[in-house]
Design a protein around this motif. Structure first.
Motif, mmCIF file in Angstrom:
data_model
loop_
_atom_site.group_PDB
_atom_site.id
_atom_site.type_symbol
_atom_site.label_atom_id
_atom_site.label_comp_id
_atom_site.label_asym_id
_atom_site.label_seq_id
_atom_site.Cartn_x
_atom_site.Cartn_y
_atom_site.Cartn_z
ATOM 1 N N ALA A 1 6.895 -9.298 -40.748
ATOM 2 C CA ALA A 1 5.872 -9.385 -39.694
ATOM 3 C C ALA A 1 6.473 -9.465 -38.296
ATOM 4 C CB ALA A 1 4.988 -10.606 -39.948
ATOM 5 N N ASP A 2 7.805 -9.329 -38.183
ATOM 6 C CA ASP A 2 8.409 -9.526 -36.862
ATOM 7 C C ASP A 2 8.369 -8.284 -35.958
ATOM 8 O OD1 ASP A 2 10.235 -8.285 -38.482
ATOM 9 O OD2 ASP A 2 11.788 -9.818 -38.323
ATOM 10 N N ALA A 3 7.757 -7.186 -36.455
ATOM 11 C CA ALA A 3 7.509 -6.052 -35.549
ATOM 12 C C ALA A 3 6.177 -6.245 -34.815
ATOM 13 C CB ALA A 3 7.507 -4.737 -36.323
ATOM 14 N N LEU B 1 9.342 -2.308 -43.367
ATOM 15 C CA LEU B 1 8.596 -2.260 -42.104
ATOM 16 C C LEU B 1 8.999 -3.371 -41.134
ATOM 17 C CD1 LEU B 1 5.008 -1.502 -43.513
ATOM 18 C CD2 LEU B 1 6.695 0.127 -42.642
ATOM 19 N N ASP B 2 9.953 -4.205 -41.539
ATOM 20 C CA ASP B 2 10.462 -5.290 -40.695
ATOM 21 C C ASP B 2 11.079 -4.690 -39.417
ATOM 22 O OD1 ASP B 2 11.490 -8.380 -41.560
ATOM 23 O OD2 ASP B 2 12.714 -7.437 -40.005
ATOM 24 N N VAL B 3 11.087 -5.449 -38.329
ATOM 25 C CA VAL B 3 11.655 -4.928 -37.079
ATOM 26 C C VAL B 3 13.180 -4.772 -37.177
ATOM 27 C CG1 VAL B 3 12.086 -7.111 -35.860
ATOM 28 C CG2 VAL B 3 11.384 -5.092 -34.558
ATOM 29 N N HIS B 4 13.793 -5.454 -38.172
ATOM 30 C CA HIS B 4 15.247 -5.351 -38.371
ATOM 31 C C HIS B 4 15.554 -4.371 -39.519
ATOM 32 C CE1 HIS B 4 14.568 -9.430 -36.645
ATOM 33 N NE2 HIS B 4 15.552 -9.029 -35.850
ATOM 34 N N HIS B 5 16.681 -3.719 -39.421
ATOM 35 C CA HIS B 5 17.100 -2.790 -40.477
ATOM 36 C C HIS B 5 17.281 -3.536 -41.812
ATOM 37 C CE1 HIS B 5 20.565 -0.421 -42.439
ATOM 38 N NE2 HIS B 5 19.425 0.176 -42.741
ATOM 39 N N TRP C 1 13.581 -10.880 -48.480
ATOM 40 C CA TRP C 1 14.791 -11.326 -47.760
ATOM 41 C C TRP C 1 15.853 -10.235 -47.806
ATOM 42 C CZ3 TRP C 1 13.250 -14.732 -44.608
ATOM 43 C CH2 TRP C 1 12.125 -15.494 -44.948
ATOM 44 N N HIS C 2 15.659 -9.246 -46.962
ATOM 45 C CA HIS C 2 16.365 -7.960 -47.062
ATOM 46 C C HIS C 2 17.793 -7.926 -46.508
ATOM 47 C CE1 HIS C 2 14.600 -6.581 -42.883
ATOM 48 N NE2 HIS C 2 14.978 -7.833 -42.876
ATOM 49 N N HIS C 3 18.248 -9.009 -45.847
ATOM 50 C CA HIS C 3 19.614 -8.978 -45.301
ATOM 51 C C HIS C 3 20.656 -9.570 -46.256
ATOM 52 C CE1 HIS C 3 17.967 -7.690 -41.529
ATOM 53 N NE2 HIS C 3 17.374 -8.837 -41.276
ATOM 54 N N GLY D 1 8.887 -11.150 -45.465
ATOM 55 C CA GLY D 1 10.159 -10.897 -44.786
ATOM 56 C C GLY D 1 10.199 -11.689 -43.499
ATOM 57 N N GLY D 2 10.679 -11.052 -42.412
ATOM 58 C CA GLY D 2 10.713 -11.728 -41.126
ATOM 59 C C GLY D 2 9.305 -12.000 -40.618
ATOM 60 N N GLY D 3 9.219 -12.687 -39.480
ATOM 61 C CA GLY D 3 7.904 -13.064 -38.928
ATOM 62 C C GLY D 3 8.027 -14.482 -38.422
HETATM 63 ZN ZN LIG Z 1 13.326 -9.152 -39.327
#
Ligand SMILES: [Zn+2]
Length: 451
Positions: free
Chosen positions: A256-258, A167-171, A131-133, A293-295
């Protein structure tokens, strides 16, 4: 090459709490079920996750935020945040038993870190983390707790230099912000960076500040980036950064959202691109944590994290997804393969080469030293700059020393207690192949680094 020792972090509560996260309801059990039905748990060490302690959380998050979370025990589903809830901006609505949710999720990644500290694992995996944000003072971007920073802080008890790869699509802004001034944690993020795309940070110029200048690296990519693009930039930048920084441990956020078709993404990767990048990391044979993470297309997140786990364990997977309760969700093809979209990858080789050259030149400016001070101390030093009166500054300093002593003491007690608990609880787990209880004397090696 010897097989990697792989720990897979799991607990019923970890799955259940992660399933409650508003942005990814039900995703954690879907991922775990696919991994189970493929039989991958036979080849890993399942390690039961324990919740994080208040002191664990305090190594990054402010007490103000944590104490506020404790008050949110019974929240209606249709709760609308008011002015008292300013920590929950936009996309992070409060949910019931918020503090338990946060301690459980953070505990997963901290347990992964403990597996590396104890040498139980070469690679420890928590797909419920990443949870990088999340920021020190509040939730952000679907993230209520920054389990990544907490895990890195735990790792640093033994591993002075940690390389974080996102590697998430978000910074990965929350992690980068935490280590903005740090020379001991290098953050490397590959993400889509376009006007209006969340969170808007992570440009090529964004390389850290003051003492941490040069220790953050961002690769901003344009819409529709494909496996070929990510592989190309990863294979150029990762080896340069690795050989310059020489990390003692690596943490990879495998958002996984990339992947193609993600509703919040806009990239066009497949599981193959992630595997190729991760293989370069694994080839370094450094203690490594893999996080989720995301996805937001849950079936694709499950496809990716199952495939990555198989890469780590060396298992071959049948493309046809085995039948299980959630099998209908994988239609119409019931395949493990994620197809790319037809959208054009707008990243030209010239664009990528230009940025690779900038990164190379930034790395050449880095000097060899690194700052090994605990994060909490650096944060308080940073806060000090914003307090106006001298008395406030003195107060911060006094509290700082006392606080650090308290933290060290409770960290030691808490860690030993948790490890012994970890061992006892694992024997009661539902997986038969459990590790020996970690012996307390084994912990001495770990704590030499703290002193
Ligand atoms: Zn993301």
């Amino acid at each position: 090459m010897n097989k990697l020792k792989v720990c897979y972090i799991w607990d019923e509560n970890l799955i259940q709490h992660c399933d409650r996260l508003p942005a990814v309801v039900g995703r954690a059990s879907m991922v775990h079920n696919l991994i189970t039905v493929y039989g991958l748990l036979k080849n890993v060490q399942v390690v039961r996750s324990s919740p994080a302690t208040y002191n664990d959380l305090k190594s990054f998050h402010s007490e103000l935020y944590l104490d506020h979370l404790k008050k949110l025990t019974d929240v209606d589903d249709d709760y609308i945040p008011d002015s008292q809830d300013e920590e929950y901006v936009y996309d992070c609505p409060p949910v019931s038993d918020m503090y338990q949710l946060v301690t459980t999720i953070a505990g997963g990644s901290i347990t992964a870190a403990k597996c590396l500290l104890l040498g139980i694992a070469d690679v420890a995996i928590n797909w419920c983390g990443g949870w990088h944000h999340a920021q020190r003072f509040g939730a952000e971007g679907f993230c209520y707790v920054n389990d990544i920073v907490l895990a890195i802080e735990k790792l640093r008890q033994k591993f002075p230099k940690v390389l974080y790869i996102d590697l998430d699509v978000h910074h990965g802004n929350g992690v980068q912000d935490a280590y903005n001034l740090s020379k001991s944690v290098f953050t490397l993020s590959f993400h889509k960076h376009e006007p209006g795309f969340y969170p808007g940070t992570g440009s090529i110029e964004d390389t850290g500040s003051l003492s941490g200048k040069g220790y953050s690296c961002n690769f901003p990519l344009k819409s529709g980036y494909s496996d070929t693009t990510l592989q190309y930039v990863f294979e150029k930048t990762f080896p340069m950064i690795y050989s310059k920084f020489l990390p003692d441990a690596i943490v990879v956020q495998c958002g996984a959202d990339a992947l193609a078709h993600d509703p919040h993404g806009g990239a066009s990767m497949t599981t193959d691109g992630y595997c190729k990048c991760l293989k370069h990391v694994l080839d370094k044979r450094k203690p490594t944590i893999l996080l989720g993470g995301g996805g937001y297309k849950h079936t694709n997140a499950a496809r990716l994290w199952t495939t990555l786990l198989a890469l780590v364990t060396g298992d071959e997977l049948d493309e046809n997804i085995p039948e299980h309760d959630q099998w209908p969700s994988y239609g119409p093809d019931y395949s493990l393969v994620v197809e790319p979209t037809l959208a054009k990858d707008t990243n030209s080789k010239e664009y990528l080469d230009k940025y690779i050259a900038i990164i190379e030149s930034n790395l050449n400016c880095i000097k060899g030293e690194f700052n090994n001070e605990p994060l909490i101390k650096r944060q308080k030093m940073e806060d000090k700059k914003y307090f106006s009166s001298e008395s406030d500054t003195t107060k911060v300093n006094t509290n700082d020393t006392k606080h650090n002593e308290e933290m060290k003491r409770s960290e030691k007690d808490g860690f030993a207690e948790n490890c012994s608990l970890l061992g006892q609880r694992m024997f009661r787990g539902s997986y038969s192949k459990c590790i020996e209880t970690p012996q307390l004397e084994d912990l001495k090696d770990v704590y030499e680094f703290v002193d």
